[in-house]
Design an enzyme around this catalytic site. Sequence first.
Site, PDB file in Angstrom:
ATOM      1  CB  SER A 165      -0.983  -0.017   1.414  1.00 53.01           C
ATOM      2  OG  SER A 165      -1.619   1.392   1.408  1.00 53.01           O
ATOM      3  CE1 TYR A 221      -4.525  -2.796   4.944  1.00 52.36           C
ATOM      4  CE2 TYR A 221      -3.687  -0.694   4.564  1.00 52.36           C
ATOM      5  CZ  TYR A 221      -4.117  -1.859   3.895  1.00 52.36           C
ATOM      6  OH  TYR A 221      -4.115  -1.875   2.568  1.00 52.36           O
TER       7      TYR A 221
END
Length: 248
Positions: A138, A151
Amino acid sequence: MEITKKTVLVTGGGSGIGYATAKLLSEKGNKVIITGRDAQKLEKAANELGVNYIVGDVTSTESVNGLVAKLESEYGDLSVLINNAGVGFVYKLGEGANAFDKARQEFETNYFAPVRLTEALLPLLKKQPEAGIVNITSNVAFHPLVVLPTYSDAKTALHSHSVSLRLTLSSDTNIKVFEVMPSLINTDATKDMGGEQHGLPPEVAAEEIYNGIIKDQYEIFVGEAGRQHADYFNDPKAAISKFNQGLY
């Protein structure tokens, strides 16, 4: 790396980036297998895509062992692993956030699962003339987002692991390691993050993944992630502040 007429496994292939990537790679002439926990969802996706599927939970040792055994017996030419399955919680750190439990779930799926599955499949991948491992991380892998704190931690760990794995395997194998760093993508998993309003279609990510692989682009940036990455290494403090503007 050529990615046609290859056998490809996509984890979390029932929706989102995994679904779009499985679709594109199948259209490019590859034999694609998708895997995921939800049998009904997975079967529906496989039928829509015309691909194979194996129901399995990448966070379960027993399930992973069964998945690997099935791949070894039925898909001995597996040459591409796409570690796409992921989970994330939108929240802020602080008293009562239950960060430990959220982090544990995120690390189980986003970090420990790809580490374990990759290692388990290395003997099979090493048998192929050319093979690839694709880890979906990400844009938060290189700078955190305060509303996705743990996360961000898990994706940062997978980024570091991808670099180490790439260097290690480059010395004595034909396995190439790719990392995909998307910005916000419109998927079921990003609804709480504004994915429907501001996210890119998952098909954009699939195209970037395919194009990056055939160009041997080991770090593949999708959407704003490339600019964000450049901004971060130019001025980390300013980039992180801009990335989190109005969120803390």
